[in-house]
Each structure stands twice: as C-alpha cells, then as structure tokens.
Motif scaffolding. Structure first.
Motif, PDB file in Angstrom:
ATOM      1  N   TYR A   1       0.890  -1.929  -0.370  1.00 46.21           N
ATOM      2  CA  TYR A   1      -0.196  -0.159  -0.024  1.00 46.21           C
ATOM      3  C   TYR A   1       0.989   0.772   0.154  1.00 46.21           C
ATOM      4  CZ  TYR A   1      -4.488  -2.540   0.717  1.00 46.21           C
ATOM      5  OH  TYR A   1      -5.860  -2.745   0.918  1.00 46.21           O
TER       6      TYR A   1
ATOM      7  N   LEU B   1       1.157   4.321  -2.899  1.00 48.51           N
ATOM      8  CA  LEU B   1       0.404   5.449  -2.667  1.00 48.51           C
ATOM      9  C   LEU B   1       1.657   6.538  -3.053  1.00 48.51           C
ATOM     10  CD1 LEU B   1      -1.396   5.151   0.856  1.00 48.51           C
ATOM     11  CD2 LEU B   1      -2.598   5.503  -1.363  1.00 48.51           C
TER      12      LEU B   1
ATOM     13  N   LEU C   1      -6.153   5.867  -6.654  1.00 54.59           N
ATOM     14  CA  LEU C   1      -5.356   6.134  -5.914  1.00 54.59           C
ATOM     15  C   LEU C   1      -5.597   6.061  -4.722  1.00 54.59           C
ATOM     16  CD1 LEU C   1      -2.305   6.801  -4.895  1.00 54.59           C
ATOM     17  CD2 LEU C   1      -3.013   8.861  -5.438  1.00 54.59           C
ATOM     18  N   GLU C   2      -7.292   7.381  -4.859  1.00 52.88           N
ATOM     19  CA  GLU C   2      -7.805   7.395  -3.931  1.00 52.88           C
ATOM     20  C   GLU C   2      -8.514   5.859  -2.948  1.00 52.88           C
ATOM     21  OE1 GLU C   2     -11.820  10.609  -2.370  1.00 52.88           O
ATOM     22  OE2 GLU C   2     -11.524   9.731  -4.032  1.00 52.88           O
TER      23      GLU C   2
ATOM     24  N   PHE D   1      -6.093   4.152  -0.831  1.00 53.24           N
ATOM     25  CA  PHE D   1      -5.683   4.797  -0.145  1.00 53.24           C
ATOM     26  C   PHE D   1      -6.916   5.047   1.128  1.00 53.24           C
ATOM     27  CE2 PHE D   1      -6.057   9.215   2.726  1.00 53.24           C
ATOM     28  CZ  PHE D   1      -4.779   9.024   3.620  1.00 53.24           C
TER      29      PHE D   1
ATOM     30  N   ARG E   1       1.903   7.668   5.507  1.00 56.14           N
ATOM     31  CA  ARG E   1       1.205   7.386   4.357  1.00 56.14           C
ATOM     32  C   ARG E   1       0.162   8.991   3.888  1.00 56.14           C
ATOM     33  NH1 ARG E   1       4.453   4.361   7.546  1.00 56.14           N
ATOM     34  NH2 ARG E   1       4.822   2.083   6.588  1.00 56.14           N
ATOM     35  N   GLU E   2      -0.270   9.029   4.882  1.00 59.19           N
ATOM     36  CA  GLU E   2      -1.381   9.744   3.631  1.00 59.19           C
ATOM     37  C   GLU E   2      -0.837  11.441   3.200  1.00 59.19           C
ATOM     38  OE1 GLU E   2      -5.099  12.878   5.421  1.00 59.19           O
ATOM     39  OE2 GLU E   2      -3.641  11.894   6.879  1.00 59.19           O
TER      40      GLU E   2
ATOM     41  N   TYR F   1      -0.080   9.747  -0.279  1.00 56.97           N
ATOM     42  CA  TYR F   1      -0.443  10.491  -0.654  1.00 56.97           C
ATOM     43  C   TYR F   1      -1.434  11.053  -1.638  1.00 56.97           C
ATOM     44  CZ  TYR F   1      -5.996  11.216  -1.130  1.00 56.97           C
ATOM     45  OH  TYR F   1      -7.059  11.054  -1.915  1.00 56.97           O
ATOM     46  N   LYS F   2      -0.727  11.863  -0.498  1.00 59.85           N
ATOM     47  CA  LYS F   2      -1.277  13.994  -0.912  1.00 59.85           C
ATOM     48  C   LYS F   2      -0.006  14.324  -1.853  1.00 59.85           C
ATOM     49  CE  LYS F   2      -3.882  15.586   3.103  1.00 59.85           C
ATOM     50  NZ  LYS F   2      -3.711  16.094   4.450  1.00 59.85           N
TER      51      LYS F   2
ATOM     52  N   LYS G   1      -1.523  12.871  -4.939  1.00 60.29           N
ATOM     53  CA  LYS G   1      -2.333  13.624  -6.128  1.00 60.29           C
ATOM     54  C   LYS G   1      -2.198  14.510  -6.752  1.00 60.29           C
ATOM     55  CE  LYS G   1      -6.066  12.845  -5.435  1.00 60.29           C
ATOM     56  NZ  LYS G   1      -7.652  12.220  -6.441  1.00 60.29           N
TER      57      LYS G   1
END
Length: 534
Positions: A12, A16, A23-24, A27, A97-98, A101-102, A105
């Motif tokens: 994961y 990410l 991708l969303e 997540f 990890r967030e 992810y951002k 994005k």
C-alpha cells in the motif's frame, strides 16, 4: 490470505507513492487495514527495529517476530482500546502515508494532461501522429524539470515502449543519462538502440560514433562509421564527411583524404550518382580548409567536371568555393559554366536556372568588374525577365522587400500602434507597390445617422477584419464612425491582415438602404499579416 499484514502495508505504501487512477480507493483500503490491525503487525522488521519493537538476530540478521495465530483478529485488542502511546504512533504511521497520498494526488493533477494525450502506450509498427510525439517530448521535459531521477528513468522507459522506432527518443535518453552522470544507463540505452530497435537507421549510428568519440572510445567510433559505410547506408554523404572530420581531428589527415577518394571511386561506378557531385565539392573544400592547398582543391574540381553533369547544387558549391579561395578568382571560368547551365537548351529546371543566375549575379557584385556585371545582368533579364508580366515582377519585388523587412518591423507591430503611423512611414517605397491609380483615389467614408446594424459587441477593430471582404460579400459599406485619412493600414494592429481591395465602385448608402440579417457583415477570419500583397 496469508495474513502478512506488514508486507501488505508495504505494498500500500508503494502504491500511495505513485499517482494512479485508483489512488483514492487504495488509500481508503489502507486506512481500513490500519484501523483493523495493531501497529505491531503493520510495521516491517526495519521499522520495528527503529522503534525498538523487535530484536535483531546477530546470526542471520533477521528479525524474530512473534507468531501470528489464525484467530489473531479476536485475540488482538483494537487500537482504540490501546494505550495512548500506541494510538499516537498509529496516527503518525497513517499520517506519513497520507502525506505520500496527498503528494501523489498533487503530482497526478500536474501530469493528467500528458497522460490523457497518450493514446498508444504500447508498441505498434504504425507510426505515431505528430501530436502524440510532441506530447512525449513535452512530458519528458516536465519530468526532467521536476528533478526526480527515478521518475525520469521510468518515464523514458515507458516512452521507449511506444516510441521504440524513433531514434530521437533513444538519443535523448542517452544524452539525459550522460548529463546526470549515469553512464551505465546511457551505454545500455545506446546498445539497445543500435543493436535491436533502430539498428537499420543511420542517424543512430552517427550519433553513436560521435558519442563514443567524445567519451574516448575511438575504435568504437570508427566501427560505428564503418558499419554505416558498409551495411547501413553505403555512400551516405553525411557519414563520409563526419568520419573524415573525425580523422582530421585525430591528426590522421591522410586517412581522411583516403575516405573521400574511396567514396568517390565507389560512386564513379554507379550510373547517374546523385552523391558524386557533392562528394567532389566537399572533398575540394575540405582539402583547402584543412590543408590550405588551393592548387589541390582546384585540381579536384577540375577533375570533377569531367565526371559529373552540371547541376545547380554543384555549380552553387563551385561559386561558394571560389569566394573563399585567395585571388585571382576564376571568374571567366565560372562564367562559362554558368552560361552553359542557364542557357535555354539546358536540362535544368527553369527555377534552378534562374536561382543559379541570381547567385552568380551576387557573386559578381562582390568580386566582378562593371563589364562582367553588365553582361550577366543583361543575360539574366533576357532569359528570365523578358516574358514575365510587369504585375508579377512588381509583386515579386515587393514580397522580397517585405521578407527582408519583417524582422525590422516586428517590434513596431508588437504593441499598440501609433495613430499617426502611416503606410508611407513604414514603407518608404510603398507608393510604387499599389496598383496604378489606387493611391490617387481619396478615401472618403459616408457619414451615417441611422442606427447601425452591427451585432452586439462588434467593435471598431473587428470591423477592420471584415473590411477585407468589401465588394465581395455585400454592396453597401458600413462604418460606425468616420476614419481620418492619416490612420492608414500601417497603423492597424498586427493581428489584422492587409487585404486586397478590388477596384470597383460602391453604391453610396441612402436613407432607405437597410441590410437584412443575411446581409449583415461578419468579421473576416484573421490571417497572417504578411500573407498577401496589395
């Protein structure tokens, strides 16, 4: 299935880090995993060591983890009921990890246009269209500016799947890897290009020869040139010239001469060789510029005239070569050759004969005397100007003049023009470019008091664009306001073309004159400013 939660968390995390369409969804799946398993099961061995949650075995360097039982879901307490320290660590673990992810994005929003324009991500023998090729170049430019080397390499490898038959992308890949200091990747890409994907295209081998020479691999450079000479494209003039120049740089002047002589001997055996005349011209020029031997250079050209048929490229090369030789220049000799080529019984096309005559006239203006110039001008006028209509001559002269003045006038038309600027101020000789009698006609505009039938938003500038269609689209000219005579076409903005106006009379509008909706004027399509001549 195997309940390898730490490895699943690693997958994961890797997902990410890179933008993708789903991708969303990934997540959200990761957050569900983090909310259902304890942090100790999500961390890898390396992460556990850093956080002091594992013991490293000194024997084999592996981490001894406790065994996870099948009923671990029921036996393991939820992070919600865990201590505050574990909850905070889990929050930090997810926050890292967030953040990935951002960033992914945000990066995805930047490359979305490039990715959407990729219509064929796979290889196919059918050529790609221009838009797709340009998109790949723009995409590569963007990624290179980002500065992430791993992303650069990955995108080049993706690009070379779809563009494997295009040497330009292989060359760009090699140069990019060389600039980044990754010579292993550069050599690998060059080997794949020259040995597998574009091995039958000479330009990649010429690039390989230059690349190897710059990196000190002289035998490899010679081998690349020899491959072009013997197999890929025998007699290729560019390969011969570049190979000879390389030998000259290395101090092997005799080897460079031998390359030219060998190529000339091979081309002599061919019937109607198109390369032979230019080989002679290049060999002569090379001999003089490198060795300084003007006598040898003249001998080469003299011998060439016995072997080749006169053509515009060859005679043009002779004229240019004569300009760089020290005096005395063989003007009479060139005169006889030019006269033979541009004569009415010559095999050359009319355009080639006229162009060569013009080139020779320019040469004589630099190095000839008055009599030779007069003789050449009279011959040029008799052969090429006598039967040409005067209107065509005027048009050709004006086009040449405008072409030479484009650069000078670019700045004056780049901004808002001065209201007082006139055509005569921009073109001192423009009076002679108008058709006979046109400039003498006063430009009068009828004043109107009635409501104008212009559509909303139809500004005065838009009317200029439509003015070019006067006399062809409708009969009654409509102008919102009176235009002073001093504001002539030279003051128009650069986006509006100079139009040709037919010589005809226009009916004057009367009070009863009205335009139906079908007759209302429309703005003409903008054209290039210099696209037409008056």
């Amino acid at each position: 299935m195997h309940q390898e939660w730490s490895r699943l968390a690693v997958i994961y995390t890797r997902i990410l880090e890179n933008p993708s369409q789903q991708l969303e969804r990934y997540f959200n799946s990761f957050k569900e995993l983090a909310g259902s398993r304890p942090l100790s099961e999500l961390r890898t061995a390396e992460e556990a060591v850093v956080n002091g949650s594992a013991v490293v075995s000194e024997a084999d360097g592996q981490v001894n983890e406790r065994e996870v039982h099948p009923d671990a879901v029921e036996q393991t307490p939820k992070p919600v009921s865990a201590g505050s320290t574990e909850a905070e660590e889990l929050e930090k673990y997810v926050a890292v990890r967030e953040e990935l992810y951002k960033k992914a994005k945000e990066f995805d929003s930047k490359i979305l246009g490039f990715e959407t324009a990729i219509r064929r991500p796979y290889f196919h023998v059918r050529p790609l269209n221009v838009a797709e090729l340009e998109n790949w170049h723009n995409y590569l430019d963007f990624i290179e500016r980002e500065g992430d080397f791993n992303k650069v390499v990955k995108l080049y490898e993706r690009c070379l799947i779809a563009c494997a038959n295009y040497p330009e992308y292989w060359i760009r890949y090699v140069l990019c890897m060389e600039a980044s200091g990754s010579m292993d990747l550069a050599d690998n890409a060059l080997a794949r290009a020259t040995q597998v994907f574009v091995k039958r295209q000479p330009e990649i081998h010429l690039f390989a020869a230059r690349f190897k020479e710059q990196n000190g691999d002289i035998p490899g450079a010679r081998a690349a040139y020899q491959l072009v000479h013997s197999e890929i494209s025998p007699g290729l003039l560019e390969a011969i010239i570049k190979h000879a120049n390389m030998e000259s740089r290395l101090g092997k002047l005799e080897d460079a001469f031998f390359l030219y002589e060998q190529a000339i001997a091979i081309e002599k055996g061919k019937e109607h060789s198109q390369t032979l005349p230019m080989l002679y011209a290049q060999y002569s020029r090379f001999s003089y510029l490198v060795s300084g031997n003007s006598e040898k250079a003249r001998e080469i050209l003299t011998g060439a005239l016995e072997q080749v048929q006169l053509s515009k490229p060859f005679l043009e090369a002779l004229i240019h070569f004569e300009t760089i030789l020290p005096p005395p220049r063989q003007i009479d000799y060139l005169e006889s050759l030019v006269d033979k080529f541009i004569g009415p019984n010559s095999d050359g096309s009319a355009a080639d004969r006229e162009d060569l005559s013009s080139i020779f006239l320019e040469f004589l203006n630099l190095f000839g005397d008055v009599q030779s110039i007069k003789k050449a001008e009279d011959r040029h006028a008799k052969l090429f100007l006598a039967h040409r209509p005067m209107s065509e001559l005027r048009k050709r002269h004006a086009e040449d003049f405008l072409a030479s003045e484009k650069t000078k006038l670019a700045k004056s038309y780049s901004g808002a023009p001065s209201p007082g600027q006139s055509l005569m101020g921009a073109y001192p000789n423009a009076q002679n470019q108008w058709p006979a009698g046109y400039s003498a006609q006063p430009q009068t505009w009828p004043s109107t008091t009635q409501a104008q039938p212009w559509t909303p938003g139809y500004s005065q500038q838009a009317a200029y664009g439509a003015f070019g269609s006067y006399g062809s689209n409708y009969a009654t000219p409509q102008v919102p306001t009176s235009v002073p005579q001093s504001a002539s076409y030279g003051a128009y903005p650069a986006t509006y073309p100079v139009q040709t106006f037919p010589q005809q009379s226009y009916a004057q509008p009367t009070a009863a004159t009205t335009l139906t909706p079908a007759q209302q004027p429309t703005a003409a399509v903008p054209q290039t400013y210099y696209g037409t001549y008056y």
